[in-house]
Structures are given as C-alpha cells and as structure tokens.
Design a protein around this motif. Structure first.
Motif, PDB file in Angstrom:
ATOM      1  N   ILE A 167       0.838  -1.194   0.000  1.00 35.42           N
ATOM      2  CA  ILE A 167       0.000   0.000   0.000  1.00 35.42           C
ATOM      3  C   ILE A 167       0.874   1.245   0.000  1.00 35.42           C
ATOM      4  CG2 ILE A 167      -2.059  -1.044   0.987  1.00 35.42           C
ATOM      5  CD1 ILE A 167      -1.233   0.015   3.739  1.00 35.42           C
ATOM      6  N   ASN A 168       0.345   2.300  -0.604  1.00 33.10           N
ATOM      7  CA  ASN A 168       1.054   3.573  -0.705  1.00 33.10           C
ATOM      8  C   ASN A 168       0.033   4.697  -0.874  1.00 33.10           C
ATOM      9  OD1 ASN A 168       0.350   3.723  -3.565  1.00 33.10           O
ATOM     10  ND2 ASN A 168       1.910   2.144  -3.860  1.00 33.10           N
ATOM     11  N   THR A 169       0.506   5.909  -1.049  1.00 33.79           N
ATOM     12  CA  THR A 169      -0.401   7.056  -1.143  1.00 33.79           C
ATOM     13  C   THR A 169      -1.300   6.978  -2.374  1.00 33.79           C
ATOM     14  OG1 THR A 169       1.327   8.359  -2.228  1.00 33.79           O
ATOM     15  CG2 THR A 169       1.085   8.633   0.159  1.00 33.79           C
ATOM     16  N   LYS A 170      -0.875   6.274  -3.396  1.00 33.78           N
ATOM     17  CA  LYS A 170      -1.675   6.191  -4.621  1.00 33.78           C
ATOM     18  C   LYS A 170      -2.821   5.194  -4.516  1.00 33.78           C
ATOM     19  CE  LYS A 170       2.132   7.573  -7.533  1.00 33.78           C
ATOM     20  NZ  LYS A 170       3.301   7.092  -8.215  1.00 33.78           N
ATOM     21  N   ASN A 171      -2.670   4.167  -3.682  1.00 29.39           N
ATOM     22  CA  ASN A 171      -3.710   3.135  -3.659  1.00 29.39           C
ATOM     23  C   ASN A 171      -4.400   2.940  -2.311  1.00 29.39           C
ATOM     24  OD1 ASN A 171      -1.907   1.692  -2.056  1.00 29.39           O
ATOM     25  ND2 ASN A 171      -1.632   0.022  -3.505  1.00 29.39           N
ATOM     26  N   ILE A 172      -4.055   3.732  -1.292  1.00 26.39           N
ATOM     27  CA  ILE A 172      -4.583   3.484   0.046  1.00 26.39           C
ATOM     28  C   ILE A 172      -6.102   3.597   0.104  1.00 26.39           C
ATOM     29  CG2 ILE A 172      -4.087   5.849   0.839  1.00 26.39           C
ATOM     30  CD1 ILE A 172      -4.092   2.665   3.028  1.00 26.39           C
ATOM     31  N   GLU A 173      -6.683   4.585  -0.518  1.00 30.66           N
ATOM     32  CA  GLU A 173      -8.141   4.749  -0.424  1.00 30.66           C
ATOM     33  C   GLU A 173      -8.868   3.609  -1.134  1.00 30.66           C
ATOM     34  OE1 GLU A 173      -9.528   6.750   1.720  1.00 30.66           O
ATOM     35  OE2 GLU A 173      -7.532   7.527   2.191  1.00 30.66           O
ATOM     36  N   LYS A 174      -8.381   3.211  -2.292  1.00 35.96           N
ATOM     37  CA  LYS A 174      -8.985   2.077  -2.992  1.00 35.96           C
ATOM     38  C   LYS A 174      -8.836   0.814  -2.140  1.00 35.96           C
ATOM     39  CE  LYS A 174      -8.930  -0.616  -7.196  1.00 35.96           C
ATOM     40  NZ  LYS A 174      -8.241  -1.006  -8.391  1.00 35.96           N
ATOM     41  N   HIS A 175      -7.672   0.637  -1.551  1.00 36.50           N
ATOM     42  CA  HIS A 175      -7.412  -0.526  -0.706  1.00 36.50           C
ATOM     43  C   HIS A 175      -8.375  -0.563   0.489  1.00 36.50           C
ATOM     44  CE1 HIS A 175      -5.232  -3.672   1.373  1.00 36.50           C
ATOM     45  NE2 HIS A 175      -5.059  -2.870   2.410  1.00 36.50           N
ATOM     46  N   LEU A 176      -8.551   0.568   1.156  1.00 34.48           N
ATOM     47  CA  LEU A 176      -9.451   0.616   2.307  1.00 34.48           C
ATOM     48  C   LEU A 176     -10.897   0.335   1.888  1.00 34.48           C
ATOM     49  CD1 LEU A 176      -7.963   3.668   4.252  1.00 34.48           C
ATOM     50  CD2 LEU A 176      -7.711   1.230   4.797  1.00 34.48           C
ATOM     51  N   ASN A 177     -11.290   0.798   0.726  1.00 31.86           N
ATOM     52  CA  ASN A 177     -12.633   0.498   0.213  1.00 31.86           C
ATOM     53  C   ASN A 177     -12.790  -0.983  -0.097  1.00 31.86           C
ATOM     54  OD1 ASN A 177     -13.818   3.035   0.431  1.00 31.86           O
ATOM     55  ND2 ASN A 177     -12.994   3.703  -1.534  1.00 31.86           N
ATOM     56  N   ASN A 178     -11.738  -1.591  -0.655  1.00 29.48           N
ATOM     57  CA  ASN A 178     -11.776  -3.035  -0.920  1.00 29.48           C
ATOM     58  C   ASN A 178     -11.937  -3.819   0.382  1.00 29.48           C
ATOM     59  OD1 ASN A 178     -11.495  -2.663  -3.669  1.00 29.48           O
ATOM     60  ND2 ASN A 178      -9.293  -3.032  -3.670  1.00 29.48           N
ATOM     61  N   ILE A 179     -11.260  -3.364   1.426  1.00 29.65           N
ATOM     62  CA  ILE A 179     -11.374  -4.035   2.721  1.00 29.65           C
ATOM     63  C   ILE A 179     -12.816  -3.951   3.222  1.00 29.65           C
ATOM     64  CG2 ILE A 179     -10.717  -3.940   5.175  1.00 29.65           C
ATOM     65  CD1 ILE A 179      -7.893  -3.136   4.242  1.00 29.65           C
ATOM     66  N   LYS A 180     -13.447  -2.794   3.061  1.00 23.77           N
ATOM     67  CA  LYS A 180     -14.843  -2.661   3.494  1.00 23.77           C
ATOM     68  C   LYS A 180     -15.740  -3.648   2.741  1.00 23.77           C
ATOM     69  CE  LYS A 180     -14.708   2.064   5.115  1.00 23.77           C
ATOM     70  NZ  LYS A 180     -15.017   3.458   4.834  1.00 23.77           N
ATOM     71  N   GLY A 181     -15.470  -3.843   1.452  1.00 25.49           N
ATOM     72  CA  GLY A 181     -16.224  -4.829   0.686  1.00 25.49           C
ATOM     73  C   GLY A 181     -15.987  -6.236   1.201  1.00 25.49           C
ATOM     74  N   ASN A 182     -14.727  -6.552   1.512  1.00 24.32           N
ATOM     75  CA  ASN A 182     -14.387  -7.865   2.076  1.00 24.32           C
ATOM     76  C   ASN A 182     -15.038  -8.045   3.452  1.00 24.32           C
ATOM     77  OD1 ASN A 182     -12.806  -8.253  -0.186  1.00 24.32           O
ATOM     78  ND2 ASN A 182     -10.891  -7.786   0.854  1.00 24.32           N
ATOM     79  N   GLN A 183     -15.137  -6.946   4.182  1.00 25.18           N
ATOM     80  CA  GLN A 183     -15.743  -6.971   5.509  1.00 25.18           C
ATOM     81  C   GLN A 183     -17.226  -7.350   5.405  1.00 25.18           C
ATOM     82  OE1 GLN A 183     -16.405  -3.102   7.540  1.00 25.18           O
ATOM     83  NE2 GLN A 183     -14.939  -3.901   9.041  1.00 25.18           N
ATOM     84  N   VAL A 184     -17.938  -6.724   4.481  1.00 26.11           N
ATOM     85  CA  VAL A 184     -19.361  -7.027   4.289  1.00 26.11           C
ATOM     86  C   VAL A 184     -19.533  -8.478   3.863  1.00 26.11           C
ATOM     87  CG1 VAL A 184     -21.374  -6.516   2.834  1.00 26.11           C
ATOM     88  CG2 VAL A 184     -20.027  -4.643   3.823  1.00 26.11           C
ATOM     89  N   GLN A 185     -18.679  -8.947   2.968  1.00 26.60           N
ATOM     90  CA  GLN A 185     -18.746 -10.337   2.519  1.00 26.60           C
ATOM     91  C   GLN A 185     -18.528 -11.289   3.703  1.00 26.60           C
ATOM     92  OE1 GLN A 185     -16.101 -11.270  -0.736  1.00 26.60           O
ATOM     93  NE2 GLN A 185     -16.435 -13.461  -0.518  1.00 26.60           N
ATOM     94  N   TYR A 186     -17.565 -10.979   4.552  1.00 25.36           N
ATOM     95  CA  TYR A 186     -17.301 -11.823   5.720  1.00 25.36           C
ATOM     96  C   TYR A 186     -18.503 -11.851   6.656  1.00 25.36           C
ATOM     97  CZ  TYR A 186     -15.023 -13.682   9.899  1.00 25.36           C
ATOM     98  OH  TYR A 186     -14.695 -14.440  10.992  1.00 25.36           O
ATOM     99  N   GLN A 187     -19.106 -10.692   6.896  1.00 27.89           N
ATOM    100  CA  GLN A 187     -20.279 -10.631   7.771  1.00 27.89           C
ATOM    101  C   GLN A 187     -21.414 -11.471   7.204  1.00 27.89           C
ATOM    102  OE1 GLN A 187     -20.843  -6.417   7.824  1.00 27.89           O
ATOM    103  NE2 GLN A 187     -19.093  -6.065   9.168  1.00 27.89           N
ATOM    104  N   ASN A 188     -21.622 -11.408   5.905  1.00 30.11           N
ATOM    105  CA  ASN A 188     -22.679 -12.206   5.272  1.00 30.11           C
ATOM    106  C   ASN A 188     -22.390 -13.699   5.370  1.00 30.11           C
ATOM    107  OD1 ASN A 188     -24.144  -9.927   4.580  1.00 30.11           O
ATOM    108  ND2 ASN A 188     -23.218  -9.763   2.561  1.00 30.11           N
ATOM    109  N   GLU A 189     -21.152 -14.093   5.184  1.00 30.15           N
ATOM    110  CA  GLU A 189     -20.772 -15.508   5.275  1.00 30.15           C
ATOM    111  C   GLU A 189     -20.894 -16.015   6.706  1.00 30.15           C
ATOM    112  OE1 GLU A 189     -16.885 -15.712   3.525  1.00 30.15           O
ATOM    113  OE2 GLU A 189     -17.675 -15.377   1.500  1.00 30.15           O
ATOM    114  N   LYS A 190     -20.558 -15.184   7.697  1.00 31.86           N
ATOM    115  CA  LYS A 190     -20.661 -15.582   9.107  1.00 31.86           C
ATOM    116  C   LYS A 190     -22.123 -15.843   9.478  1.00 31.86           C
ATOM    117  CE  LYS A 190     -18.148 -15.135  12.438  1.00 31.86           C
ATOM    118  NZ  LYS A 190     -17.279 -15.953  13.264  1.00 31.86           N
ATOM    119  N   ARG A 191     -23.031 -15.076   8.894  1.00 28.18           N
ATOM    120  CA  ARG A 191     -24.465 -15.256   9.184  1.00 28.18           C
ATOM    121  C   ARG A 191     -24.968 -16.597   8.675  1.00 28.18           C
ATOM    122  NH1 ARG A 191     -24.817  -9.749   7.164  1.00 28.18           N
ATOM    123  NH2 ARG A 191     -24.612  -8.402   8.957  1.00 28.18           N
ATOM    124  N   GLU A 192     -24.264 -17.133   7.657  1.00 30.26           N
ATOM    125  CA  GLU A 192     -24.694 -18.380   7.043  1.00 30.26           C
ATOM    126  C   GLU A 192     -24.373 -19.608   7.897  1.00 30.26           C
ATOM    127  OE1 GLU A 192     -23.134 -18.503   3.084  1.00 30.26           O
ATOM    128  OE2 GLU A 192     -24.196 -16.697   2.496  1.00 30.26           O
TER     129      GLU A 192
END
Length: 170
Positions: free
Chosen positions: A144-169
């Motif tokens: 990660i660096n200054t050019k990709n940090i915001e995209k990276h953090l957004n990707n993590i939020k997407g992964n976070q939602v996916q994990y929460q949905n899978e945990k509910r299953e």
C-alpha cells in the motif's frame, strides 16, 4: 512503554517508528514493514467498537510516514509497506466452536497471534519479487502507498461485508 500510534494531538504520531526507520537507513539496514494479519473476528471487534475509522486512519498515517521518508531517499532503497490486516483467505479461517474439542485453527493460535505457517507466507510475500508468478494466497497481503490506500481501504470494506454475510450463514 513503546507505542507507535497515539491520536493525542500533542504527540507526534509514528515518531518512534520514524526514528527506527531513519536509524535503519543511516546504518544500511534493510527494513520491511507490514501490518499484522489479525484474525477477521478481531477486525470485527474493532468495527463493533466503532474503532474502524481509527484503524483506517492508522493505516493512512503509516502510508504517509513511509511516503515522507521515501521522498528523502533514492528509489533503489525505497521502503515498502504491506497490509495483511484484511479479510482474506487466511484471516477468515473458521474458529472452532467450544464444543469442537481438540480442533485447532490451521493458521492461528488465537485471534491476535498467527502460527509459523502464516509467518512463512508473509515472509514469502515480503521477500519475493513483486512480479513473481506465485499463485498461492493472492488475496493475502497488498503493498500500500499514497496512490492506492483509499482504494485498498474500500476493498477491505467490501471484504468486511462479505465476511459478515458468510458468518451469518453458519
């Protein structure tokens, strides 16, 4: 007590880490920096406690520190920062239930401590050329660096939602 991050406005965040990095540079010591891969359930605790914005700002602060130091150095010796603190194939390993006597996790001792096998994957990522054709654990660890940090953090939020949905299953 050693602490590399403090939101207190009077303190200078990452001052001690910056000193360690600059010491390494002055003494020709190669340094690799990475964010630890805690288990996704610990990340969920951070989110649940409304500390997620602080966690993201901590990552931004690390990125900015490394960028500032790299501006003062030559490109051949630039320092990289890798983030393994994400929801991915390693950190989302299912934690055995208390009724699963004798079962242990493959990659973790507990939610904050990983086993040697995970450490080996981290070292492989850090020490392998970035354009390596290795196919294992492609979703684990990102530079990660200054050019990709915001995209990276957004990707993590997407992964976070996916994990929460899978945990509910289950």
């Amino acid at each position: 007590k050693f602490c590399i991050y403090n939101e207190n406005k009077e303190s200078k965040p990452f001052e001690q880490l910056g000193e360690i990095i600059n010491f390494s540079i002055r003494n020709n010591i190669e340094i690799k920096i990475f964010i630890n891969p805690v288990h996704a359930d610990l990340l969920e605790m951070i989110r649940f406690m409304d500390l997620w914005p602080l966690y993201e700002n901590w990552k931004r602060g690390l990125v900015n520190l490394i960028a500032t130091i790299n501006k003062q150095k030559s490109k051949e010796t630039s320092i990289s920062l890798w983030d393994f603190g994400d929801y991915n194939s390693i950190t989302t390993e299912k934690i055995p239930l208390s009724t699963d006597l004798g079962k242990t996790m493959q990659g973790y001792i507990d939610v904050a401590h990983y086993k040697k096998s995970v450490g080996d994957v981290i070292l492989d990522k850090l020490l392998t050329h970035p354009n390596s054709q290795k196919t294992t654990n492609k979703d684990f660890g990102y530079p990660i660096n200054t050019k990709n940090i915001e995209k990276h953090l957004n990707n993590i939020k997407g992964n976070q939602v996916q994990y929460q949905n899978e945990k509910r299953e289950y």
